[in-house]
Design a protein around this motif. Structure first.
Motif, PDB file in Angstrom:
ATOM      1  N   GLN A 154      75.233  38.368  57.124  1.00 56.41           N
ATOM      2  CA  GLN A 154      74.730  39.420  56.245  1.00 56.41           C
ATOM      3  C   GLN A 154      75.248  39.240  54.824  1.00 56.41           C
ATOM      4  O   GLN A 154      74.506  39.403  53.844  1.00 56.41           O
ATOM      5  CB  GLN A 154      75.149  40.796  56.787  1.00 56.41           C
ATOM      6  CG  GLN A 154      74.474  41.178  58.089  1.00 56.41           C
ATOM      7  CD  GLN A 154      75.046  42.449  58.688  1.00 56.41           C
ATOM      8  OE1 GLN A 154      76.148  42.891  58.324  1.00 56.41           O
ATOM      9  NE2 GLN A 154      74.316  43.055  59.609  1.00 56.41           N
ATOM     10  N   GLU A 155      76.537  38.877  54.716  1.00 52.45           N
ATOM     11  CA  GLU A 155      77.125  38.666  53.396  1.00 52.45           C
ATOM     12  C   GLU A 155      76.534  37.425  52.718  1.00 52.45           C
ATOM     13  O   GLU A 155      76.340  37.409  51.501  1.00 52.45           O
ATOM     14  CB  GLU A 155      78.643  38.505  53.532  1.00 52.45           C
ATOM     15  CG  GLU A 155      79.359  39.794  53.903  1.00 52.45           C
ATOM     16  CD  GLU A 155      79.192  40.854  52.832  1.00 52.45           C
ATOM     17  OE1 GLU A 155      79.787  40.713  51.756  1.00 52.45           O
ATOM     18  OE2 GLU A 155      78.438  41.831  53.067  1.00 52.45           O
ATOM     19  N   GLN A 156      76.257  36.400  53.513  1.00 55.62           N
ATOM     20  CA  GLN A 156      75.653  35.203  52.961  1.00 55.62           C
ATOM     21  C   GLN A 156      74.254  35.493  52.429  1.00 55.62           C
ATOM     22  O   GLN A 156      73.860  34.995  51.366  1.00 55.62           O
ATOM     23  CB  GLN A 156      75.590  34.111  54.034  1.00 55.62           C
ATOM     24  CG  GLN A 156      75.216  32.741  53.503  1.00 55.62           C
ATOM     25  CD  GLN A 156      75.439  31.658  54.540  1.00 55.62           C
ATOM     26  OE1 GLN A 156      75.348  31.899  55.744  1.00 55.62           O
ATOM     27  NE2 GLN A 156      75.731  30.457  54.092  1.00 55.62           N
ATOM     28  N   GLU A 157      73.524  36.332  53.152  1.00 52.71           N
ATOM     29  CA  GLU A 157      72.184  36.719  52.707  1.00 52.71           C
ATOM     30  C   GLU A 157      72.269  37.520  51.410  1.00 52.71           C
ATOM     31  O   GLU A 157      71.477  37.313  50.484  1.00 52.71           O
ATOM     32  CB  GLU A 157      71.500  37.548  53.795  1.00 52.71           C
ATOM     33  CG  GLU A 157      70.074  37.944  53.480  1.00 52.71           C
ATOM     34  CD  GLU A 157      69.134  36.749  53.407  1.00 52.71           C
ATOM     35  OE1 GLU A 157      68.018  36.918  52.881  1.00 52.71           O
ATOM     36  OE2 GLU A 157      69.499  35.648  53.860  1.00 52.71           O
ATOM     37  N   ALA A 158      73.239  38.426  51.331  1.00 51.35           N
ATOM     38  CA  ALA A 158      73.413  39.225  50.113  1.00 51.35           C
ATOM     39  C   ALA A 158      73.774  38.331  48.927  1.00 51.35           C
ATOM     40  O   ALA A 158      73.304  38.536  47.805  1.00 51.35           O
ATOM     41  CB  ALA A 158      74.502  40.276  50.332  1.00 51.35           C
ATOM     42  N   ALA A 159      74.612  37.316  49.188  1.00 52.24           N
ATOM     43  CA  ALA A 159      75.009  36.400  48.127  1.00 52.24           C
ATOM     44  C   ALA A 159      73.816  35.582  47.641  1.00 52.24           C
ATOM     45  O   ALA A 159      73.668  35.319  46.438  1.00 52.24           O
ATOM     46  CB  ALA A 159      76.115  35.472  48.626  1.00 52.24           C
ATOM     47  N   TRP A 160      72.954  35.161  48.580  1.00 53.33           N
ATOM     48  CA  TRP A 160      71.755  34.401  48.212  1.00 53.33           C
ATOM     49  C   TRP A 160      70.863  35.235  47.295  1.00 53.33           C
ATOM     50  O   TRP A 160      70.355  34.755  46.284  1.00 53.33           O
ATOM     51  CB  TRP A 160      70.998  34.011  49.483  1.00 53.33           C
ATOM     52  CG  TRP A 160      69.644  33.413  49.239  1.00 53.33           C
ATOM     53  CD1 TRP A 160      68.450  34.060  49.162  1.00 53.33           C
ATOM     54  CD2 TRP A 160      69.340  32.018  49.028  1.00 53.33           C
ATOM     55  NE1 TRP A 160      67.426  33.170  48.926  1.00 53.33           N
ATOM     56  CE2 TRP A 160      67.944  31.917  48.845  1.00 53.33           C
ATOM     57  CE3 TRP A 160      70.118  30.866  48.994  1.00 53.33           C
ATOM     58  CZ2 TRP A 160      67.317  30.696  48.628  1.00 53.33           C
ATOM     59  CZ3 TRP A 160      69.475  29.651  48.769  1.00 53.33           C
ATOM     60  CH2 TRP A 160      68.100  29.578  48.594  1.00 53.33           C
ATOM     61  N   GLN A 161      70.683  36.508  47.652  1.00 51.58           N
ATOM     62  CA  GLN A 161      69.806  37.381  46.881  1.00 51.58           C
ATOM     63  C   GLN A 161      70.377  37.687  45.499  1.00 51.58           C
ATOM     64  O   GLN A 161      69.650  37.706  44.503  1.00 51.58           O
ATOM     65  CB  GLN A 161      69.546  38.672  47.652  1.00 51.58           C
ATOM     66  CG  GLN A 161      68.770  38.457  48.945  1.00 51.58           C
ATOM     67  CD  GLN A 161      68.603  39.742  49.747  1.00 51.58           C
ATOM     68  OE1 GLN A 161      69.060  40.807  49.330  1.00 51.58           O
ATOM     69  NE2 GLN A 161      67.943  39.655  50.886  1.00 51.58           N
ATOM     70  N   SER A 162      71.691  37.943  45.429  1.00 52.90           N
ATOM     71  CA  SER A 162      72.293  38.306  44.146  1.00 52.90           C
ATOM     72  C   SER A 162      72.446  37.103  43.218  1.00 52.90           C
ATOM     73  O   SER A 162      72.664  37.270  42.011  1.00 52.90           O
ATOM     74  CB  SER A 162      73.661  38.965  44.361  1.00 52.90           C
ATOM     75  OG  SER A 162      74.570  38.063  44.946  1.00 52.90           O
ATOM     76  N   ALA A 163      72.307  35.882  43.755  1.00 56.30           N
ATOM     77  CA  ALA A 163      72.461  34.679  42.931  1.00 56.30           C
ATOM     78  C   ALA A 163      71.448  34.657  41.797  1.00 56.30           C
ATOM     79  O   ALA A 163      71.751  34.229  40.682  1.00 56.30           O
ATOM     80  CB  ALA A 163      72.320  33.427  43.794  1.00 56.30           C
ATOM     81  N   GLU A 164      70.215  35.119  42.064  1.00 54.80           N
ATOM     82  CA  GLU A 164      69.196  35.110  41.019  1.00 54.80           C
ATOM     83  C   GLU A 164      69.553  36.075  39.902  1.00 54.80           C
ATOM     84  O   GLU A 164      69.375  35.770  38.715  1.00 54.80           O
ATOM     85  CB  GLU A 164      67.819  35.459  41.584  1.00 54.80           C
ATOM     86  CG  GLU A 164      66.754  35.476  40.501  1.00 54.80           C
ATOM     87  CD  GLU A 164      65.350  35.351  41.036  1.00 54.80           C
ATOM     88  OE1 GLU A 164      64.508  34.784  40.329  1.00 54.80           O
ATOM     89  OE2 GLU A 164      65.096  35.819  42.160  1.00 54.80           O
ATOM     90  N   VAL A 165      70.077  37.248  40.268  1.00 57.18           N
ATOM     91  CA  VAL A 165      70.472  38.227  39.254  1.00 57.18           C
ATOM     92  C   VAL A 165      71.550  37.637  38.358  1.00 57.18           C
ATOM     93  O   VAL A 165      71.471  37.718  37.122  1.00 57.18           O
ATOM     94  CB  VAL A 165      70.981  39.525  39.918  1.00 57.18           C
ATOM     95  CG1 VAL A 165      71.265  40.584  38.861  1.00 57.18           C
ATOM     96  CG2 VAL A 165      69.972  40.047  40.927  1.00 57.18           C
ATOM     97  N   ASP A 166      72.563  37.030  38.975  1.00 58.09           N
ATOM     98  CA  ASP A 166      73.645  36.418  38.208  1.00 58.09           C
ATOM     99  C   ASP A 166      73.104  35.327  37.287  1.00 58.09           C
ATOM    100  O   ASP A 166      73.500  35.231  36.121  1.00 58.09           O
ATOM    101  CB  ASP A 166      74.694  35.822  39.154  1.00 58.09           C
ATOM    102  CG  ASP A 166      75.375  36.882  40.009  1.00 58.09           C
ATOM    103  OD1 ASP A 166      75.351  38.066  39.617  1.00 58.09           O
ATOM    104  OD2 ASP A 166      75.915  36.530  41.075  1.00 58.09           O
TER     105      ASP A 166
END
Length: 292
Positions: free
Chosen positions: A84-96
């Motif tokens: 779940q955390e890996q998925e959240a990190a993947w999604q937030s990568a674009e924002v960053d």
């Protein structure tokens, strides 16, 4: 239209007033046109990992930093929480990446908010205010192709200067936006780079060089259809060589020429490049078939 379930929380929070229509459905997300007060924006809903078709995700997530040590340990173990955390990190990568690149002067959509796996950002438009076309949807004169290619090579350099490699750059994720205040007959539209969840850290990812070379080759091959002399250029190796030497800057004139070393060749690396090129070509053909 009826709002998708994933957008309801943004409507309840007052971040979105209404959903106008679906704009597109891609390999890692669906995008909707939404109204936010007087403005029209877009909402990007990321697909779950089980629904994504983006290949080789492990190459793109290599060495991505996670601030929370508990999350990092869970991701390393592959537990349910870790996934779940890996998925959240993947999604937030674009924002960053969007904030990082915008600060470096790269033309990307302006992000406004990220909530519950939905990225709310600028809707890039054409001169009529409609959603801007992709490069793949436009034909160019040789001069237009040369100008857009030169602009995008500079954008790649700016991105690399900010420590970012797009990793999937092609005619399918570059839009042509109308420049406000410029008459349509007087100037070119402005390329806007989109789709950045797979962006990699140039210094921390072992695949960064290969990805940058592929990104630049994609630009060469696409614009080379309209300006064939571009097909003989080698901006990718030139850019990476200057970057490795600490000499790369946006103001540095590039030649598009590169003299390769006569040192021994790493055949395993060459074979990996060939396999990756074949897979990329297959993916490109699939995208073109789907777009058609």
């Amino acid at each position: 239209m009826k709002p998708p379930a994933r957008l309801m929380s943004l409507i309840e929070e007052g971040l979105i007033d209404s959903v106008v229509r679906q704009l597109m459905s891609g390999k890692e997300a669906m995008v909707f046109v939404v109204r936010c007060g007087a403005e029209t924006r877009c909402a990007k809903i990321y697909k779950e990992a089980t629904q994504r078709s983006f290949r080789q995700a492990v190459d793109y997530t290599e060495n991505r930093k996670v601030k929370n040590s508990r999350s990092a340990r869970a991701m390393a173990k592959g537990s349910k929480f870790g996934r779940q955390e890996q998925e959240a990190a993947w999604q937030s990568a674009e924002v960053d990446a969007l904030y990082r690149l915008a600060a470096a002067g790269v033309r990307v959509p302006q992000p406004y908010n990220f909530c519950d796996g939905v990225l709310l950002m600028e809707l890039v438009t054409d001169a009529q205010g409609d959603a801007a076309p992709r490069l793949n949807d436009v034909a160019f004169t040789p001069e237009q192709a040369r100008q857009h290619h030169a602009t995008l090579i500079k954008e790649v350099v700016r991105m690399l200067g900010a420590g970012v490699v797009h990793g999937d750059l092609s005619e399918f994720n570059i839009l042509l936006a109308h420049t406000p205040g410029v008459d349509e007959a007087d100037g070119l539209d402005e390329p806007v780079i989109i789709d950045l969840p797979q962006a990699v850290d140039a210094a921390g990812n072992n695949h960064a060089q290969r990805m940058l070379l592929r990104d630049v080759a994609n630009l060469r091959d696409f614009f080379g259809q309209f300006a064939p002399e571009l097909l003989a250029t080698e901006y990718g190796p030139e850019i990476w060589s200057l970057y490795q030497a600490g000499l790369l800057s946006v103001d540095m004139p590039l030649t598009g020429r590169f003299e390769r070393s006569q040192a021994s060749v790493d055949m395993q690396a060459v074979l990996r490049e060939i396999d990756d090129a074949r897979a990329e070509d297959a993916a490109r053909r699939l995208r073109m078939a789907t777009a058609g």
